[in-house]
Design a protein around this motif. Structure first.
Motif, short mmCIF file in Angstrom:
data_model
loop_
_atom_site.label_atom_id
_atom_site.label_comp_id
_atom_site.label_asym_id
_atom_site.label_seq_id
_atom_site.Cartn_x
_atom_site.Cartn_y
_atom_site.Cartn_z
N SER A 142 55.69 35.38 34.99
CA SER A 142 55.81 34.83 36.03
C SER A 142 57.46 35.28 37.27
CB SER A 142 56.80 33.21 35.76
OG SER A 142 58.03 33.94 35.09
N ILE A 143 57.78 36.59 36.80
CA ILE A 143 59.01 37.05 37.54
C ILE A 143 58.11 37.84 38.12
CG2 ILE A 143 60.55 38.44 37.72
CD1 ILE A 143 61.43 38.29 35.33
N ILE A 144 56.91 39.09 37.93
CA ILE A 144 56.11 39.21 38.29
C ILE A 144 55.28 39.08 39.47
CG2 ILE A 144 54.17 41.15 37.98
CD1 ILE A 144 55.04 42.10 35.60
N ILE A 145 54.73 37.96 38.87
CA ILE A 145 53.63 36.85 40.05
C ILE A 145 54.20 36.12 41.00
CG2 ILE A 145 51.79 35.56 40.32
CD1 ILE A 145 51.02 37.53 38.35
N CYS A 146 55.34 35.43 40.84
CA CYS A 146 56.21 35.11 42.08
C CYS A 146 57.21 35.45 42.84
CB CYS A 146 57.42 33.71 41.28
SG CYS A 146 55.92 32.14 40.61
N VAL A 194 46.16 54.96 34.52
CA VAL A 194 46.28 55.65 32.85
C VAL A 194 47.28 55.14 32.49
CG1 VAL A 194 47.66 58.13 32.63
CG2 VAL A 194 45.47 57.63 33.99
N ARG A 195 47.97 54.72 33.62
CA ARG A 195 49.55 53.40 33.80
C ARG A 195 49.19 52.41 32.97
NH1 ARG A 195 52.69 50.01 35.21
NH2 ARG A 195 55.08 49.85 35.18
N ARG A 196 48.26 52.02 33.44
CA ARG A 196 48.31 50.53 33.08
C ARG A 196 47.64 50.52 31.32
NH1 ARG A 196 43.63 46.67 31.29
NH2 ARG A 196 44.28 45.36 31.75
N LYS A 197 46.54 51.61 30.76
CA LYS A 197 46.72 51.83 28.99
C LYS A 197 48.14 52.05 28.38
CE LYS A 197 41.72 53.43 29.90
NZ LYS A 197 40.59 54.62 29.87
N LEU A 198 48.88 53.28 29.19
CA LEU A 198 49.66 53.84 28.97
C LEU A 198 51.41 52.21 28.10
CD1 LEU A 198 51.05 56.85 30.48
CD2 LEU A 198 50.23 56.37 27.97
N LYS A 199 51.39 51.32 29.46
CA LYS A 199 51.82 49.72 29.63
C LYS A 199 51.66 49.46 28.14
CE LYS A 199 54.95 47.63 30.79
NZ LYS A 199 56.56 47.07 30.73
N THR A 307 53.39 50.40 45.72
CA THR A 307 53.46 51.28 44.75
C THR A 307 53.49 50.60 43.47
OG1 THR A 307 55.25 53.01 45.02
CG2 THR A 307 52.34 53.21 45.84
N SER A 308 54.97 50.19 43.28
CA SER A 308 55.71 49.76 43.00
C SER A 308 54.73 47.89 42.07
CB SER A 308 57.34 50.08 42.72
OG SER A 308 57.48 49.12 41.62
N SER A 309 54.46 47.24 43.24
CA SER A 309 54.24 46.08 43.11
C SER A 309 53.05 45.99 42.06
CB SER A 309 54.19 45.49 43.65
OG SER A 309 55.19 45.54 45.22
N TYR A 310 52.10 46.78 42.79
CA TYR A 310 51.02 47.49 42.16
C TYR A 310 51.34 47.95 40.77
CZ TYR A 310 45.97 48.64 40.99
OH TYR A 310 44.98 48.76 40.09
N ASN A 311 51.91 48.43 40.18
CA ASN A 311 52.06 48.45 38.88
C ASN A 311 52.79 47.61 38.08
OD1 ASN A 311 51.49 51.47 38.66
ND2 ASN A 311 53.93 51.73 40.03
N LEU A 313 52.17 44.41 38.65
CA LEU A 313 51.07 43.11 38.92
C LEU A 313 50.17 43.64 37.32
CD1 LEU A 313 49.63 42.73 42.82
CD2 LEU A 313 50.54 41.24 40.84
N MET A 314 49.81 45.42 37.78
CA MET A 314 49.73 45.83 36.21
C MET A 314 49.66 44.92 34.97
SD MET A 314 46.42 46.84 37.14
CE MET A 314 46.41 45.91 38.79
N ASP A 315 51.02 44.92 35.16
CA ASP A 315 51.71 44.57 33.72
C ASP A 315 51.37 43.15 33.11
OD1 ASP A 315 52.96 47.15 33.95
OD2 ASP A 315 54.66 46.85 34.13
N ALA A 316 52.21 42.59 34.43
CA ALA A 316 51.76 41.46 34.49
C ALA A 316 50.08 40.68 33.86
CB ALA A 316 51.75 40.47 35.93
N SER A 317 48.82 41.18 34.33
CA SER A 317 47.65 40.98 33.70
C SER A 317 48.08 41.38 32.65
CB SER A 317 47.13 42.42 34.45
OG SER A 317 47.26 43.53 33.93
#
Length: 590
Positions: A142-146, A194-199, A307-311, A313-317
């Motif tokens: 919710s923090i990331i999306i909102c 790459v970062r998404r898989k690491l996360k 760039t940070s937001s995209y990361n 959003l990947m975390d939120a996913s």
């Protein structure tokens, strides 16, 4: 396979569908979000006028030495800052309220789903990982999306306005920043998967730690009894090290993006200043060069955040995948379309019932049993023969695989769950008391007066025991009633069943942890409460069920022997052997 603390959860591919589903939780607050977005846009655009004011102040007011005009323009810039900051604070405060509401809605949706999921789900899932999905993930998502997503949208809009203002100030100098940004974007697109898989891996390791902590807390008495503290510390240390290593690898990538953005930002500012002074001045004024440099700084700010937001959003996913995975769990135990309310008297029949927990090892196979309303039925047999399973099937905690389970002649799957369970009370082997008052534990959802509850407790001869507690019936119990003896806990659970006043009583080892004196009190009260009420009980001590109308010995997955105590003793079969073996053991103890 049981998902324990050692087992990482399966990694999944990114799906925009999860983001779309998240919007369903945001939809009730879309008006507030739109207002926040508009306020944010207005606050950002206000600041973009500052370099324009600065150009006029330097190139006109300063050159003409118009002090009054310089003071006025300085006050204008200060006012723009104050208004922009105030609006931004209002926007952020509003978003915090929204994200709290979204997180609340998600947690409630998860909790509601957990309330109706079948027992089999909790049998095969680590409770610590369930807690993580129900608490941490909704907050993070919710923090990331909102918050982050809204700011990302603002940054995109701000970036567009910045580019417009830059190009309107000087096209050639503006192109330097734009070209450098393309280098960053291409690098970022390459690293994002790459970062998404690491996360994902980091989230799994964090979830493993929570799972082990939950397991350790639940088993703390065993840990202390077997002096296993050091071993447990070693396990947690290994899990924590795995989590830290996983997060470090994630942050290395994130910091690489951040550092590259910062470098290109300063490179852009230096190049703009150098090229402007070296090759364009005096055709291009000092004020314009300074303004372009200022816009360049504002240009790279949104890019760095995006760039940070995209990361994020990947975390939120990743969080949303786990949340929706839980919300999409099939409701195996649910009301059928033809389900109806049924008035239960206690007529229960198992017809050729087969059942297994894991689809491999059968617990019941072609099991048959008929129970008449008002009967007292006792179930006996070796450990693991299926006695407790029979009780769980009657309350429909699990569904049978084949055959029929009928209650009042109606297939149990055609009886509404609320109707079924509101008329059946079950006291399981593992009793549970909530960390609430004694009174609250006894009444649960029943509307009973305190006097009615006290009468039941007096009948069970536990009223004086309750009154001896610090605050009597208002005494708040510790975790699972740990401030009571095991016998007292079982007596309270028995009283709770009696308060519910069910049509069918199910007792699973109801007297297993009670001394003979306490058992005598309980048996005396049970004789009253079970009168004209169907009662099904499991007991290892045959002495507690020998007066039942019917005794069923379960063996080899079937109803092996059935009859009254006298009838079974005359047969001199398995029940006869079991009874005599217990009698010999009891004599030896005496």
């Amino acid at each position: 396979m049981v998902n324990n603390y050692k087992q990482d959860e399966d990694k999944t591919k990114f799906s925009w569908n999860n983001m779309a589903r998240m919007m369903e939780f945001i939809k009730p607050y879309k008006k507030d979000l739109i207002v926040s977005l508009l306020i944010g846009i207005f606050a950002s655009v206000l600041l973009l006028f500052m370099p324009k004011v600065m150009v006029y102040a330097i190139d006109v007011s300063f050159v003409n030495k118009n002090l009054g005009e310089i003071v006025f323009l300085t006050l204008v810039m200060l006012l723009l800052v104050v208004i922009s900051v105030s609006l931004t604070k209002y926007k952020r405060d509003k978003i915090i309220v929204i994200l709290d509401k979204v997180s609340y809605d998600m947690k409630m949706a998860i909790f509601q789903k957990l309330q109706v999921l079948p027992n089999s789900y909790f049998d095969t899932k680590s409770h610590g990982k369930i807690y993580t999905r129900a608490t941490n993930y909704p907050d993070e998502a919710s923090i990331i999306i909102c918050y982050v997503l809204l700011d990302a949208i603002l940054d995109v809009i701000e970036l567009i306005f910045v580019v417009i203002f830059m190009l309107s100030t000087n096209v050639k100098l503006s192109l330097i920043s734009i070209l450098l940004s393309l280098i960053l974007v291409s690098f970022f697109v390459f690293l994002a998967p790459v970062r998404r898989k690491l996360k994902q891996n980091a989230n799994n390791k964090s979830s493993n730690v929570n799972a082990y902590l939950s397991e350790s807390i639940n088993g703390i008495r065993i840990t202390q009894s077997f002096n296993r503290e050091k071993k447990n510390e070693s396990i947690l240390k290994d899990l924590e090290n795995e989590r830290i290593d996983a997060y470090r690898r994630t942050w290395y990538i994130s910091n690489l993006n951040w550092s590259l953005t910062g470098i290109l930002n300063y490179v852009s500012m230096i190049l703009l200043f150098y090229i402007g002074l070296r090759y364009m001045y005096p055709i291009v004024s000092i004020g314009v060069i300074i303004a372009i440099d200022s816009y360049s700084s504002r240009f790279w700010g949104p890019i760095e955040y995006l760039t940070s937001s995209y990361n994020d959003l990947m975390d939120a996913s990743n969080y949303l995948e786990r949340i929706f995975e839980l919300l999409d769990e099939p409701l195996i135990i649910m009301d059928s379309k033809s389900a109806q309310n049924v008035s239960i008297e206690g007529n229960i029949e198992f017809r050729d019932v087969s059942f297994s927990y894991d689809k491999k090892k059968m617990v019941l196979e072609h099991f048959n049993l008929k129970i008449k309303a008002g009967q007292k039925v006792g179930l006996v047999g070796e450990t693991g023969c299926g006695k407790s399973t029979i009780l769980s099937l009657i309350s429909r905690f699990y569904d049978i695989e084949s055959g029929e389970l009928l209650i009042e002649g109606v297939n149990i799957k055609d009886i509404k769950l609320y109707s079924l369970r509101s008329q059946i009370s079950q006291m399981l082997q593992d009793n549970f008391l909530f960390a609430r008052s004694v009174y609250d534990n006894l009444v649960l959802d029943k509307k009973k007066t305190k006097e009615e509850v006290i009468d039941i407790c007096k009948m069970l001869d536990i009223h004086e025991m309750i009154m001896s507690l610090e605050h009597g019936y208002e005494t708040v119990l510790l975790n699972n009633g740990s401030n009571l003896s095991s016998g007292e806990r079982q007596l309270l659970c028995m009283a709770r069943i009696m308060v519910q006043n069910p049509k069918v009583l199910i007792l699973d080892e109801a007297t297993s942890n009670i001394d003979l004196k306490t058992e005598h009190k309980l048996q005396k009260a049970m004789d009253i409460i079970t009168k004209n009420r169907t009662t099904i009980m499991v007991a290892h001590r045959i002495s507690t069920i020998k007066n039942c109308d019917k005794i069923v010995l379960v063996k080899d997955h079937i109803n092996y022997e059935e009859g009254s105590h006298k009838e079974l003793m005359k047969k001199k079969g398995e029940y006869y052997k079991l009874y005599n073996s217990q009698a010999i053991i009891n004599s030896a103890k005496e």
